[in-house]
Motif scaffolding. Structure first.
Motif, PDB file in Angstrom:
ATOM      1  N   VAL A 172       7.744  12.775  27.960  1.00 60.50           N
ATOM      2  CA  VAL A 172       6.914  11.635  27.560  1.00 60.50           C
ATOM      3  C   VAL A 172       6.659  11.735  26.064  1.00 60.50           C
ATOM      4  O   VAL A 172       6.203  12.769  25.560  1.00 60.50           O
ATOM      5  CB  VAL A 172       5.564  11.630  28.306  1.00 60.50           C
ATOM      6  CG1 VAL A 172       4.705  10.444  27.837  1.00 60.50           C
ATOM      7  CG2 VAL A 172       5.778  11.554  29.815  1.00 60.50           C
ATOM      8  N   THR A 173       6.976  10.674  25.342  1.00 61.20           N
ATOM      9  CA  THR A 173       6.684  10.579  23.909  1.00 61.20           C
ATOM     10  C   THR A 173       5.639   9.498  23.706  1.00 61.20           C
ATOM     11  O   THR A 173       5.808   8.367  24.186  1.00 61.20           O
ATOM     12  CB  THR A 173       7.941  10.240  23.101  1.00 61.20           C
ATOM     13  OG1 THR A 173       8.915  11.271  23.275  1.00 61.20           O
ATOM     14  CG2 THR A 173       7.613  10.111  21.616  1.00 61.20           C
ATOM     15  N   ALA A 174       4.558   9.826  23.013  1.00 62.46           N
ATOM     16  CA  ALA A 174       3.511   8.862  22.706  1.00 62.46           C
ATOM     17  C   ALA A 174       3.659   8.375  21.271  1.00 62.46           C
ATOM     18  O   ALA A 174       3.979   9.155  20.369  1.00 62.46           O
ATOM     19  CB  ALA A 174       2.131   9.486  22.895  1.00 62.46           C
ATOM     20  N   LEU A 175       3.448   7.093  21.067  1.00 69.55           N
ATOM     21  CA  LEU A 175       3.393   6.500  19.731  1.00 69.55           C
ATOM     22  C   LEU A 175       1.950   6.129  19.463  1.00 69.55           C
ATOM     23  O   LEU A 175       1.354   5.339  20.196  1.00 69.55           O
ATOM     24  CB  LEU A 175       4.284   5.266  19.645  1.00 69.55           C
ATOM     25  CG  LEU A 175       5.774   5.471  19.925  1.00 69.55           C
ATOM     26  CD1 LEU A 175       6.505   4.134  19.902  1.00 69.55           C
ATOM     27  CD2 LEU A 175       6.396   6.439  18.934  1.00 69.55           C
ATOM     28  N   ILE A 190       5.576   5.835  25.404  1.00 66.49           N
ATOM     29  CA  ILE A 190       4.337   5.090  25.638  1.00 66.49           C
ATOM     30  C   ILE A 190       3.614   4.831  24.323  1.00 66.49           C
ATOM     31  O   ILE A 190       3.466   5.729  23.493  1.00 66.49           O
ATOM     32  CB  ILE A 190       3.423   5.849  26.631  1.00 66.49           C
ATOM     33  CG1 ILE A 190       2.093   5.112  26.826  1.00 66.49           C
ATOM     34  CG2 ILE A 190       3.206   7.293  26.212  1.00 66.49           C
ATOM     35  CD1 ILE A 190       1.217   5.722  27.916  1.00 66.49           C
ATOM     36  N   VAL A 191       3.181   3.594  24.138  1.00 71.36           N
ATOM     37  CA  VAL A 191       2.295   3.241  23.030  1.00 71.36           C
ATOM     38  C   VAL A 191       0.862   3.352  23.534  1.00 71.36           C
ATOM     39  O   VAL A 191       0.535   2.843  24.615  1.00 71.36           O
ATOM     40  CB  VAL A 191       2.567   1.807  22.536  1.00 71.36           C
ATOM     41  CG1 VAL A 191       1.421   1.316  21.647  1.00 71.36           C
ATOM     42  CG2 VAL A 191       3.874   1.739  21.774  1.00 71.36           C
ATOM     43  N   THR A 192       0.006   4.030  22.789  1.00 71.56           N
ATOM     44  CA  THR A 192      -1.391   4.140  23.192  1.00 71.56           C
ATOM     45  C   THR A 192      -2.299   4.217  21.972  1.00 71.56           C
ATOM     46  O   THR A 192      -1.951   4.823  20.958  1.00 71.56           O
ATOM     47  CB  THR A 192      -1.623   5.367  24.104  1.00 71.56           C
ATOM     48  OG1 THR A 192      -3.009   5.431  24.453  1.00 71.56           O
ATOM     49  CG2 THR A 192      -1.199   6.672  23.428  1.00 71.56           C
ATOM     50  N   HIS A 193      -3.456   3.557  22.077  1.00 71.50           N
ATOM     51  CA  HIS A 193      -4.493   3.702  21.069  1.00 71.50           C
ATOM     52  C   HIS A 193      -5.423   4.862  21.415  1.00 71.50           C
ATOM     53  O   HIS A 193      -6.240   5.283  20.586  1.00 71.50           O
ATOM     54  CB  HIS A 193      -5.338   2.416  20.969  1.00 71.50           C
ATOM     55  CG  HIS A 193      -4.736   1.374  20.088  1.00 71.50           C
ATOM     56  ND1 HIS A 193      -4.044   0.289  20.572  1.00 71.50           N
ATOM     57  CD2 HIS A 193      -4.708   1.258  18.740  1.00 71.50           C
ATOM     58  CE1 HIS A 193      -3.627  -0.461  19.559  1.00 71.50           C
ATOM     59  NE2 HIS A 193      -4.019   0.101  18.433  1.00 71.50           N
ATOM     60  N   ASN A 194      -5.315   5.358  22.637  1.00 73.69           N
ATOM     61  CA  ASN A 194      -6.204   6.396  23.141  1.00 73.69           C
ATOM     62  C   ASN A 194      -5.599   7.764  22.841  1.00 73.69           C
ATOM     63  O   ASN A 194      -4.667   8.203  23.506  1.00 73.69           O
ATOM     64  CB  ASN A 194      -6.396   6.198  24.650  1.00 73.69           C
ATOM     65  CG  ASN A 194      -7.434   7.131  25.234  1.00 73.69           C
ATOM     66  OD1 ASN A 194      -7.600   8.266  24.784  1.00 73.69           O
ATOM     67  ND2 ASN A 194      -8.119   6.665  26.264  1.00 73.69           N
ATOM     68  N   MET A 195      -6.124   8.430  21.825  1.00 72.03           N
ATOM     69  CA  MET A 195      -5.540   9.712  21.426  1.00 72.03           C
ATOM     70  C   MET A 195      -5.724  10.786  22.493  1.00 72.03           C
ATOM     71  O   MET A 195      -4.874  11.659  22.663  1.00 72.03           O
ATOM     72  CB  MET A 195      -6.116  10.151  20.083  1.00 72.03           C
ATOM     73  CG  MET A 195      -5.575   9.329  18.919  1.00 72.03           C
ATOM     74  SD  MET A 195      -6.098   9.951  17.311  1.00 72.03           S
ATOM     75  CE  MET A 195      -7.775   9.339  17.255  1.00 72.03           C
ATOM     76  N   GLN A 196      -6.845  10.714  23.237  1.00 71.80           N
ATOM     77  CA  GLN A 196      -7.033  11.663  24.326  1.00 71.80           C
ATOM     78  C   GLN A 196      -5.971  11.469  25.401  1.00 71.80           C
ATOM     79  O   GLN A 196      -5.477  12.428  25.998  1.00 71.80           O
ATOM     80  CB  GLN A 196      -8.432  11.510  24.934  1.00 71.80           C
ATOM     81  CG  GLN A 196      -9.568  11.990  24.036  1.00 71.80           C
ATOM     82  CD  GLN A 196      -9.860  11.037  22.890  1.00 71.80           C
ATOM     83  OE1 GLN A 196      -9.603   9.835  23.001  1.00 71.80           O
ATOM     84  NE2 GLN A 196     -10.390  11.557  21.788  1.00 71.80           N
ATOM     85  N   GLU A 244       0.771   0.437  26.056  1.00 74.03           N
ATOM     86  CA  GLU A 244      -0.653   0.567  26.403  1.00 74.03           C
ATOM     87  C   GLU A 244      -0.922   0.179  27.860  1.00 74.03           C
ATOM     88  O   GLU A 244      -1.713  -0.728  28.140  1.00 74.03           O
ATOM     89  CB  GLU A 244      -1.500  -0.282  25.458  1.00 74.03           C
ATOM     90  CG  GLU A 244      -1.404   0.162  24.001  1.00 74.03           C
ATOM     91  CD  GLU A 244      -2.491  -0.440  23.141  1.00 74.03           C
ATOM     92  OE1 GLU A 244      -3.662  -0.098  23.373  1.00 74.03           O
ATOM     93  OE2 GLU A 244      -2.164  -1.247  22.272  1.00 74.03           O
ATOM     94  N   PRO A 245      -0.290   0.849  28.806  1.00 75.06           N
ATOM     95  CA  PRO A 245      -0.359   0.415  30.198  1.00 75.06           C
ATOM     96  C   PRO A 245      -1.729   0.545  30.845  1.00 75.06           C
ATOM     97  O   PRO A 245      -1.960  -0.031  31.910  1.00 75.06           O
ATOM     98  CB  PRO A 245       0.649   1.345  30.889  1.00 75.06           C
ATOM     99  CG  PRO A 245       0.652   2.576  30.051  1.00 75.06           C
ATOM    100  CD  PRO A 245       0.504   2.070  28.638  1.00 75.06           C
ATOM    101  N   ALA A 246      -2.641   1.296  30.229  1.00 75.96           N
ATOM    102  CA  ALA A 246      -3.959   1.494  30.841  1.00 75.96           C
ATOM    103  C   ALA A 246      -5.091   0.902  30.018  1.00 75.96           C
ATOM    104  O   ALA A 246      -6.260   1.076  30.361  1.00 75.96           O
ATOM    105  CB  ALA A 246      -4.213   2.986  31.073  1.00 75.96           C
ATOM    106  N   SER A 247      -4.773   0.182  28.952  1.00 77.32           N
ATOM    107  CA  SER A 247      -5.832  -0.272  28.034  1.00 77.32           C
ATOM    108  C   SER A 247      -6.780  -1.280  28.676  1.00 77.32           C
ATOM    109  O   SER A 247      -7.939  -1.393  28.266  1.00 77.32           O
ATOM    110  CB  SER A 247      -5.214  -0.875  26.766  1.00 77.32           C
ATOM    111  OG  SER A 247      -4.490  -2.043  27.089  1.00 77.32           O
TER     112      SER A 247
END
Length: 276
Positions: free
Chosen positions: A56-59, A226-232, A198-201
């Protein structure tokens, strides 16, 4: 739950990080010098990233930094935007998906996409949502369709909740269930790479936890970006993280190292919450 390759997979015809020693690792997807422009304004600038198989790679990065724009170019979604231009290469198993000989529809079967907001087909049942892509690709065998529906819903952690009511309209599911249904729909066409924007935003904490558990299980079989704004969330689910800022890839490496020992001052300020 242990995920195993789909039993229907063999029957149907449906067909990351930068490393000190890149040849020692298997990369499923490689983006090389990718630039995305809208009306000649560069939104993504000369990005090169290697995505390791079954990881899994996060952006991450502030809003407007180009994360989603870059993610969409990996699925050739900008083909449908008149003013968008993509330059560079995106390879899966050394095949350039932007080569003129590649059919975009064929490519999108290899690279699935899950969007920020759940978008099930509201007039269709749970079963029909999952099988929609298969039927468009000519799969009609009810036994194969049934097997793939079960396998896909199990992989999306949804089977036990809906197995007795597959004809229920998808719109009647909760928000978290709808998003997991969209994941199942993406998995049904048996992609090799799964993109998640951002599948869970838009979900509550309990639904978010289920999505994160799903991602953790899915990486046993898929390469996930996965793109996410949530760093946690990035820390919890990803093996590798890329930090983007104003269209540039500032830093890319193992998630733990990027968050605990960033090499770039801008990365350090972002992960420490000094700007966002």
């Amino acid at each position: 739950m242990t995920i195993k390759p789909s039993s229907a997979k063999a029957q149907s015809d449906v067909t990351s990080t930068l490393s000190v020693s890149p040849d020692s690792k298997k990369y499923k997807m490689i983006a090389e010098d990718v630039t995305v422009s809208y009306d000649e304004i560069e939104a993504v600038k000369n990005i090169t990233m290697k995505f390791r198989e079954r990881s899994v790679t996060a952006l991450i990065g502030p809003s407007g930094c180009g994360k989603t724009t870059f993610l969409r170019c990996l699925n050739r979604m900008h083909d449908m935007t008149k003013n968008a231009t993509v330059v560079g290469k995106v390879k899966i198993d050394e095949i350039d998906l932007y080569d003129k000989s590649i059919d975009p529809i064929y490519h999108r079967r290899k690279v699935g996409m899950v969007f920020q907001k759940p978008n099930p087909f509201p007039t269709m049942s749970i079963y029909d949502n999952v099988t929609s892509g298969l039927k468009l690709n000519g799969v009609r065998d009810k036994k194969i369709l049934g097997e793939i529906v079960e396998d896909s819903l199990k992989m999306a952690y949804l089977w036990d909740e809906v197995k007795h009511d597959l004809k229920k309209p998808a719109i009647e599911l909760s928000g978290g269930q709808q998003q997991r249904l969209c994941i199942a729909r993406a998995l049904a066409i048996q992609p090799e790479v799964l993109l998640m924007d951002e599948p869970a935003s838009a979900l509550d904490p309990i639904a978010t936890q289920k999505i994160e558990e799903t991602i953790t299980e899915l990486k046993k079989e898929y390469t996930i970006i996965i793109v996410t704004h949530n760093m946690q969330q990035a820390v919890r689910v990803s093996d590798y993280t890329g930090f983007m800022y104003m269209g540039d890839l500032v830093e890319f490496g193992e998630t733990k190292k990027l968050f605990t020992d960033p090499q770039n001052e801008l990365t350090a300020k972002y992960v420490q919450g000094q700007f966002g």
